[in-house]
Motif scaffolding. Structure first.
Motif, mmCIF file in Angstrom:
data_model
loop_
_atom_site.group_PDB
_atom_site.id
_atom_site.type_symbol
_atom_site.label_atom_id
_atom_site.label_comp_id
_atom_site.label_asym_id
_atom_site.label_seq_id
_atom_site.Cartn_x
_atom_site.Cartn_y
_atom_site.Cartn_z
ATOM 1 N N ILE A 126 4.809 -0.733 -0.515
ATOM 2 C CA ILE A 126 5.200 -2.167 0.075
ATOM 3 C C ILE A 126 5.543 -3.050 -0.779
ATOM 4 O O ILE A 126 5.349 -3.467 -1.544
ATOM 5 C CB ILE A 126 4.022 -2.966 1.135
ATOM 6 C CG1 ILE A 126 2.782 -3.372 0.439
ATOM 7 C CG2 ILE A 126 3.836 -1.849 2.307
ATOM 8 C CD1 ILE A 126 2.286 -3.913 1.163
ATOM 9 N N ASP B 271 7.768 -7.050 -1.318
ATOM 10 C CA ASP B 271 8.547 -8.076 -0.970
ATOM 11 C C ASP B 271 9.797 -8.463 -1.916
ATOM 12 O O ASP B 271 10.144 -8.478 -2.761
ATOM 13 C CB ASP B 271 7.976 -9.669 -0.312
ATOM 14 C CG ASP B 271 6.992 -10.176 -0.981
ATOM 15 O OD1 ASP B 271 7.359 -10.404 -2.357
ATOM 16 O OD2 ASP B 271 5.788 -10.424 -0.561
ATOM 17 N N TYR C 147 -4.208 -5.092 2.797
ATOM 18 C CA TYR C 147 -3.539 -5.477 2.569
ATOM 19 C C TYR C 147 -2.708 -6.186 3.819
ATOM 20 O O TYR C 147 -3.296 -6.125 4.932
ATOM 21 C CB TYR C 147 -2.055 -4.566 2.043
ATOM 22 C CG TYR C 147 -2.560 -3.259 1.534
ATOM 23 C CD1 TYR C 147 -2.026 -3.933 -0.624
ATOM 24 C CD2 TYR C 147 -3.154 -2.176 1.357
ATOM 25 C CE1 TYR C 147 -2.414 -2.903 -1.163
ATOM 26 C CE2 TYR C 147 -3.307 -1.605 0.156
ATOM 27 C CZ TYR C 147 -2.726 -1.605 -0.992
ATOM 28 O OH TYR C 147 -3.211 -0.843 -1.627
ATOM 29 N N ILE D 21 0.335 -8.718 5.781
ATOM 30 C CA ILE D 21 1.646 -8.707 5.644
ATOM 31 C C ILE D 21 2.373 -10.167 6.759
ATOM 32 O O ILE D 21 1.660 -9.799 7.723
ATOM 33 C CB ILE D 21 2.670 -7.756 6.127
ATOM 34 C CG1 ILE D 21 2.419 -6.701 4.638
ATOM 35 C CG2 ILE D 21 4.289 -8.396 5.844
ATOM 36 C CD1 ILE D 21 3.558 -5.429 5.533
ATOM 37 N N THR E 206 7.521 -12.177 7.145
ATOM 38 C CA THR E 206 7.291 -11.717 6.012
ATOM 39 C C THR E 206 8.517 -10.234 5.587
ATOM 40 O O THR E 206 7.921 -10.005 5.936
ATOM 41 C CB THR E 206 6.676 -11.621 5.075
ATOM 42 O OG1 THR E 206 5.446 -12.797 5.325
ATOM 43 C CG2 THR E 206 6.344 -11.587 3.709
ATOM 44 N N CYS F 163 9.942 -7.484 4.494
ATOM 45 C CA CYS F 163 9.056 -6.706 3.113
ATOM 46 C C CYS F 163 10.226 -4.851 3.430
ATOM 47 O O CYS F 163 10.793 -4.429 4.599
ATOM 48 C CB CYS F 163 7.663 -6.690 3.956
ATOM 49 S SG CYS F 163 7.039 -5.626 5.625
ATOM 50 N N SER G 22 4.108 -14.470 1.808
ATOM 51 C CA SER G 22 4.456 -12.808 0.584
ATOM 52 C C SER G 22 2.968 -11.814 0.993
ATOM 53 O O SER G 22 1.920 -12.150 1.752
ATOM 54 C CB SER G 22 4.220 -13.384 -0.222
ATOM 55 O OG SER G 22 2.441 -13.845 -1.089
ATOM 56 N N ILE G 23 3.214 -10.458 0.674
ATOM 57 C CA ILE G 23 2.378 -9.422 1.151
ATOM 58 C C ILE G 23 0.945 -9.776 0.026
ATOM 59 O O ILE G 23 1.422 -9.949 -1.390
ATOM 60 C CB ILE G 23 2.963 -8.029 0.362
ATOM 61 C CG1 ILE G 23 3.518 -7.805 1.455
ATOM 62 C CG2 ILE G 23 1.666 -7.395 0.532
ATOM 63 C CD1 ILE G 23 4.316 -6.893 0.805
#
Length: 293
Positions: free
Chosen positions: A46, A48, A61, A63, A67, A69, A100-101
């Motif tokens: 993944i 961004d 993780y 998200i 966001t 992505c 952000s991730i």
């Protein structure tokens, strides 16, 4: 005694354990809800605008909502996932400054929490059809709300508690860049809250400065200093976020959404939408039909 209260609550949308293949390949995905993944097999990616992150076993993780992505599985990926909406008392997201991730090493409790979420929330997956276009979005979201309403108080409370635990895993000092709200002037915090609650109304910088009893130029500089953005840009971003939410969760027309989010006409709405998201409202809705479900 000093009291500290949680301002943020999370409401379950979907939870499941799935095995994915190369068809899991979506670009420029922006969702109005949060996603958390726990990977227990295979590999994927993944990314961004700031980082490209490998999806690999043993990690969590997140998200955050809104966001942008990209999601890809080259061959095989096994994952637990949960999707949920966020609400806050001041309408400001916990991840307002962290769009952000994020990734953290999973602990045993995380795996147990996912297993428990699945156990107490059966049938909350999204594998109803190979064709996402069969869904009418308002029916889908009404269904998830009804499922939450039918939960016992015990299950509802436990589900929210687990979601809080999973989110908390990303709030460490090493992972979460949080700006102390105490450093932000009260007048700016009030302006941010007012913007969030009045997106459909007139939000000119002049009126916002007048509400704060500040000169317009000084208000604009102060706002930029503490948010990193000029008021007009911030307002546009929040209006488009709201528009994205309405496009996913309702069957409102673009004209109706434009009016609900404070744009004077659909042409200006479309212009700002494309400027912020990089795509037209129509392409965004098409993308969400293909990627979200």
């Amino acid at each position: 005694m000093i009291k500290r209260a949680l301002k943020h609550t999370f409401t379950l949308l979907n939870v499941d354990h799935v095995k994915l293949g190369s068809k899991w390949n979506y670009k420029n995905v922006i969702s109005p809800y949060f996603r958390i993944y726990y990977i227990d097999g295979g590999a994927g990616e993944i990314w961004d605008s700031s980082a490209r992150i490998k999806l690999e076993p043993g990690f969590l993780y997140i998200i955050p909502s809104f966001t942008l992505c990209n999601l890809v599985c080259p061959h095989y990926l096994s994952q637990y996932f949960v999707q949920f909406f966020e609400e806050s008392s001041d309408n400001i997201s916990l991840f307002e400054k962290n769009r952000s991730i994020l990734r953290v090493k999973a602990a045993e409790i995380d795996i147990l929490n996912f297993a428990r979420l699945l156990e107490i929330n059966p049938g909350r997956g999204i594998n109803r059809s190979d064709n996402p276009r069969v869904y009418e979005k308002n029916i889908f979201y009404n269904e998830y709300r009804e499922l939450n309403n039918r939960q016992s108080m015990s299950t509802f409370t436990e589900t929210h508690g687990i979601l809080l635990q999973l989110v908390s895993r990303f709030l460490t000092a090493e992972t979460f860049k949080h700006k102390d709200a105490g450093q932000v002037p009260v007048k700016i915090l009030n302006a941010i809250s007012y913007i969030q609650l009045n997106l459909q109304h007139d939000l000119s910088v002049t009126n916002l400065a007048k509400r704060a009893n500040l000169h317009t130029d000084y208000f604009s500089r102060l706002f930029h200093q503490h948010t990193g953005e000029r008021p007009v840009k911030y307002i546009h971003e929040k209006r488009i976020e709201r528009a994205q939410y309405l496009m996913v969760t309702t069957q409102m027309t673009f004209s109706e959404i434009a009016a609900q989010t404070g744009f004077e006409n659909i042409f200006y709405f479309s212009k700002i939408f494309k400027k912020i998201t990089g795509m037209s409202p129509g392409n965004y809705k098409k993308q969400m039909d293909q990627a979200s479900f």
